[in-house]
Write an enzyme that holds these catalytic residues in place. Structure first.
Site, PDB file in Angstrom:
ATOM      1  N   CYS A  97       0.449  -1.720   0.275  1.00  0.00           N
ATOM      2  CA  CYS A  97      -0.158  -0.527  -0.443  1.00  0.00           C
ATOM      3  C   CYS A  97       1.229   1.259  -0.030  1.00  0.00           C
ATOM      4  O   CYS A  97       0.425   2.066  -0.335  1.00  0.00           O
ATOM      5  CB  CYS A  97      -0.718  -0.046   1.633  1.00  0.00           C
ATOM      6  N   LEU A  98       2.912   1.460   0.619  1.00  0.00           N
ATOM      7  CA  LEU A  98       3.180   2.805   0.650  1.00  0.00           C
ATOM      8  C   LEU A  98       4.171   2.277  -0.205  1.00  0.00           C
ATOM      9  O   LEU A  98       4.920   3.217  -0.332  1.00  0.00           O
ATOM     10  CB  LEU A  98       3.577   2.364   1.972  1.00  0.00           C
TER      11      LEU A  98
END
Length: 1015
Positions: free
Chosen positions: A983-984
């Site tokens: 996600c990051l």
């Protein structure tokens, strides 16, 4: 040419053999000094003569005078004002003064002393032409405005059906902006000719006198298509027939033909304009229509021809019978022809036709007949030089008045700068504006050298653009939209530029007017079109910057009401650019300030929640307006801005459907072993409302939490399985490695509908679904026609073969190919023939129809053969992506957004890398990048997939990819396993990782890649 007739005899109705008049039939009333005549009008039993001294004499026929004295009634205007021209209807005589003012005088004998009515409604208009029918009148101003008044039973006023009559002059709005050259009135019909030869007609049409091909009356001016490009310069109307004259001297007639007044050797009516064949070979210079007869003058032959009714002897042939073809009038006196004498003395010949009267008049040049065809005010090269160079302050006021008149009235400006070489302006149409662009540029340059002239022109133009006619559709009326940008090209653009008001006027045009304007733009030379794009792009940028600076004091509605005007013009110009192949690059349309407009506010930690909410809501409303505006004008957005806009759009939609419960997601639970079946089951059970929420994916038996990576992994694996050849869902093309819909998949099955769902969900959730579709799919999605070039991309072999067919020069080789209008398709394991057109199997492909064959073939592959399958796909796509503005993406952009990129810049990945707990100079980081750059290309791609869920680069490119390396906090790297947070886009590394340890880490990841479901 009709045979010329000669007969002896002196001029009938003349007081002496030496006079300059001929009149048929003989008229006992004439001015004492016929040589002092400036104009004659004979209608309805009256003869009105304008004398050179500026007075008017009116004689009535014996019948109308009731046996009274035939002494003329004399009319004189006020002191120092002369009469310029006259015309009359049944009961009134119109008098035009030398100052352009109109007055109406009664023709009734018992009202000889009645006070004339001054048409004060036309004061200040400076009338230059008159025309009267039986019960209606027309007046054309120097500013190009046409006014009508009187009865309107048949629509002869051209102002619609609403009023049955009008005592005061009414502006004919339908012709506003069209530079008129000549007006004419029949019994109950009206005609007008423009400077570029366009003819308009309205009123009574019982006999086809409007030339429109039917007999229906017209209450508004209607363009006469049959006279297009005929170079019409003059028109005359009879009681119920019409004659037009071209610049080349050709005569067309139409309408009532009962007396032969059309000259076609027939008494039939003509609904369309028809050339008078008997006059072929002659160059006619004048035409005049009486009530039931027609006169023409041929100067080269020095003859006046007449045809039509001769009941009163008006044909001049000493007979009262009708004449069906043009024959010369017997003009002979004392052994010499009347017109020969005029020619020898260099006198002017004029022909006048009244109700049942014909007059031929000869005037000396110094006492020339009144110019009844005065032109409207226009810009000419001589006037421009006079304006720019004039240093006499006494002349400035007059120059200033002329500038104001020309540049504040549309018709005057549209009648200026005409392309007269080789009569090109007569070919004005949607394909050609008829403007001399060189003369226009020269005028702009000259004007810029004189500040006083420049200021006067700019002030007038600013006034003009605020009053442009929104109902204009004629190319001649729309020239102004091409002329003004060039006139003001030397001016600095600002938010108050006339270009802004011009943009507003374009927005208010009717659809037909916009279409015509786009056609005019498309035929501009490239430099002019490029300047137009640049100017509107700069104006858009200036106005949006100004709005951003004042956003606190301006309502969001201002964005849609004012600022969007130049943006909308850019969108129109972009469409023209696409259609015409001007090839102006898309970046020339971009307005960078849009991205700043779409930025969400940054909040100060010291602000309380109420302040934050207030700022957010004001910005929220502003961005909502921005979304509404900019999604309709995608050409001003680069792809980054479109992605930003799409992201905001989906977020607002998500908030709208989730309010007040944020954090609502559509959760999908699937197993890796039965991913496709689980997905289909889930999609079939979903409600439409579920697609409004963002997606969260959970794989059975796995503890991972979807922060973006699992859902991307879901789309990656699903795409790979659906595109596998063994799935038998798509047609696979080996040479291009692309796929297409298969007509073998039954349309009643919902497989393509579900795939459309997946595609739409990927776009809405900003994920990559790398179906290897060609650009053709994305062009179809936004309704752009497909071509052979699209087939070349999908199937290069077929594309090359069809191109070879198009390029073949020899007929026999094409014939030897033995092609017909059929194509083979597979159906249930066998091949069947499908016709590309009706009876296609019996139509061989030849050189003359090969283009049609190729187009039909392409259409079959991309459209007809998969029509139902594609429709299912689109229904699913729209369901899966509830944002309604996804089509703002261009096809190539949409493909990149959905399929991702395959261009990798690993150095940029390193440049963009961020570190949490590390410094860039740390040994572990240096070791990491040494090992990473040493990997083969495909292994780097695999590692990218391990981090992000896909080996494709996002649409923004590697530049937008931010990769974070975090400190795993482990002293012993041997006890560590790789961990990625997709996600990051981050990776945890233990401290003190040597190159050997990192090498093993990469090997572990890549060797066990299949374990993660992405291999």
């Amino acid at each position: 040419m009709p045979r010329q007739q000669r007969a002896p005899g002196r001029c009938p109705g003349l007081p002496s053999p030496a006079c300059s008049w001929l009149c048929f039939p003989k008229a006992p009333f004439f001015p004492a000094d016929p040589g002092a005549v400036r104009q004659i009008c004979c209608k309805r039993g009256c003869l009105a003569v304008v004398k050179t001294d500026g007075t008017v004499g009116v004689w009535h026929s014996a019948e109308k005078a009731g046996g009274q004295s035939r002494e003329p009634r004399h009319i004189k205007l006020k002191k120092n004002v002369k009469v310029e021209a006259v015309d009359c209807e049944t009961s009134h005589l119109l008098i035009l003064s030398s100052k352009g003012e109109l007055s109406e005088h009664s023709l009734a004998l018992q009202n000889v002393k009645s006070k004339p009515r001054h048409l004060t409604e036309l004061r200040g208009k400076w009338i230059i032409q008159l025309a009267c029918g039986d019960h209606h009148s027309m007046a054309l101003s120097k500013g190009g405005q046409l006014f009508t008044w009187g009865q309107n039973e048949y629509g002869q006023l051209g102002v619609g059906r609403e009023m049955s009559s009008a005592r005061e002059p009414q502006l004919v709005q339908a012709l506003e902006g069209i530079p008129l050259a000549k007006i004419a009135a029949g019994g109950s019909h009206s005609m007008a000719v423009s400077l570029s030869g366009s003819v308009y007609s309205w009123g009574k049409n019982a006999f086809g006198q409007l030339g429109l091909g039917h007999t229906e009356d017209r209450f508004l001016p209607t363009y006469v298509n049959a006279l297009e490009h005929k170079k019409t310069v003059f028109v005359s109307c009879g009681g119920e027939h019409t004659a037009v004259l071209s610049k080349d001297g050709l005569v067309c007639t139409f309408g009532a033909g009962c007396h032969g007044q059309l000259g076609h050797n027939s008494t039939c009516n003509e609904l369309y304009p028809r050339f008078v064949a008997e006059l072929f070979g002659a160059r006619v210079s004048q035409v005049a229509c009486g009530r039931w007869h027609t006169l023409v003058y041929v100067p080269d032959l020095e003859d006046v021809y007449s045809f039509g009714s001769g009941s009163e002897g008006q044909l001049g042939n000493r007979s009262k019978s009708d004449q069906l073809i043009p024959l010369p009038i017997k003009l002979r006196k004392k052994g010499r022809r009347f017109n020969q004498e005029a020619s020898a003395s260099k006198e002017q010949i004029k022909v006048i036709a009244g109700d049942n009267q014909s007059i031929v008049i000869s005037l000396k040049e110094k006492n020339s007949y009144a110019n009844l065809n005065q032109a409207l005010a226009r810009v000419g090269e001589e006037e421009t030089d006079k304006w720019v160079s004039n240093l006499d302050p006494n002349q400035w006021q007059n120059i200033k008045r002329n500038i104001k008149l020309i540049f504040s009235l549309t018709a005057c400006l549209n009648g200026s700068f005409l392309k007269k070489s080789q009569d090109e302006h007569f070919r004005t149409s949607q394909e050609a504006a008829g403007i001399n662009m060189s003369a226009l540029l020269l005028f702009s340059d000259k004007m810029a050298k004189n500040p006083k002239v420049l200021t006067g022109v700019m002030d007038a133009v600013k006034k003009l653009v605020q009053s442009l006619n929104s109902s204009a559709t004629s190319p001649e009326a729309l020239r102004v939209f091409v002329i003004i940008p060039i006139i003001i090209r030397t001016q600095d653009l600002c938010s108050d530029s006339p270009l802004k008001q011009l943009a507003r006027a374009i927005q208010f045009l009717q659809p037909e007017g916009k279409q015509t304007l786009e056609s005019l733009w498309s035929n501009l030379d490239f430099p002019f079109f490029k300047d137009l794009v640049d100017n509107y792009q700069r104006l858009s940028s200036i106005m949006l910057s100004s709005f951003i600076k004042q956003r606190g004091s301006l309502k969001p509605e201002y964005l849609t009401e004012v600022i969007s005007w130049p943006f909308q013009i850019l969108q129109m110009l972009y469409k023209v650019n696409c259609r015409t192949g001007f090839r102006i690059q898309e970046k020339n349309f971009y307005v960078p300030e849009v991205k700043e407009m779409l930025l969400l506010p940054k909040f100060n930690p010291t602000q309380n929640i109420e302040q934050v909410q207030e700022i957010f809501m004001s910005k929220f409303n502003e961005i909502k307006f921005a979304l509404r505006v900019f999604t309709q004008i995608p050409c001003v957005l680069d792809m980054e801005a479109k992605i930003q806009l799409h992201d905001l759009n989906r977020c607002f939609l998500y908030f709208e459907y989730s309010w007040p419960y944020f954090g609502v997601f559509t959760e999908v639970s699937v197993s890796r072993q039965n991913l496709v079946q689980d997905t289909w089951m889930f999609l079939r059970s979903m409600q439409d409302i579920n697609f409004q929420h963002f997606l969260k994916v959970c794989f059975y038996g796995e503890p991972g939490i979807d922060d973006g990576g699992l859902s991307q992994e879901f789309f990656t694996i699903l795409t790979r399985e659906l595109c596998a050849p063994e799935a038998q869902i798509f047609r696979h093309f080996e040479e291009s490695h692309l796929i297409w819909f298969s007509s073998q998949v039954p349309a009643q099955e919902d497989i393509y509908f579900l795939i459309g769902n997946i595609f739409g969900m990927a776009l809405y959730n900003m994920k990559i679904a790398a179906f290897p579709f060609p650009l053709a799919l994305f062009k179809k999605m936004v309704d752009i026609p497909l071509t052979l070039e699209d087939l070349k991309e999908l199937c290069p072999i077929e594309g090359r073969c069809l191109q070879a067919l198009l390029d073949e020069q020899y007929d026999d080789i094409i014939e030897s190919m033995m092609l017909d209008f059929t194509v083979m398709k597979e159906e249930r394991g066998s091949k069947v023939s499908v016709e590309l057109k009706e009876n296609g199997a019996n139509i061989p492909v030849m050189k003359y129809n090969r283009t049609e064959y190729v187009d039909a073939y392409v259409n079959y592959v991309f459209n007809d053969s998969i029509k139902e399958q594609f429709n299912d796909f689109m229904r699913g796509f729209v369901r899966g992506s509830p944002t309604k503005h996804w089509n703002m993406f261009f096809p190539a952009e949409l493909r990149v957004v959905l399929l991702g990129r395959t261009e990798y810049n690993w150095e940029r990945l390193e440049e963009n890398a961020k570190y949490n707990g590390y410094e860039k100079s740390d040994e572990t980081i240096r070791n990491f990048w040494v090992v990473f750059h040493g990997l083969p290309e495909e292994k780097k791609m695999d590692f990218l997939a391990f981090l992000t869920g896909t080996n494709r680069v996002p649409s923004q490119g590697m530049e937008s990819f931010v990769f974070t390396i975090e400190d795993a906090g482990k002293e012993n790297p041997d006890l560590w396993y790789p961990e990625a947070s997709t996600c990051l886009h981050s990776l945890s590394l233990p401290r003190y990782s040597s190159q050997d340890v990192l090498q093993e880490m990469f090997l572990f990841v890549l060797e066990h890649y299949e374990k993660f479901g992405l291999a």
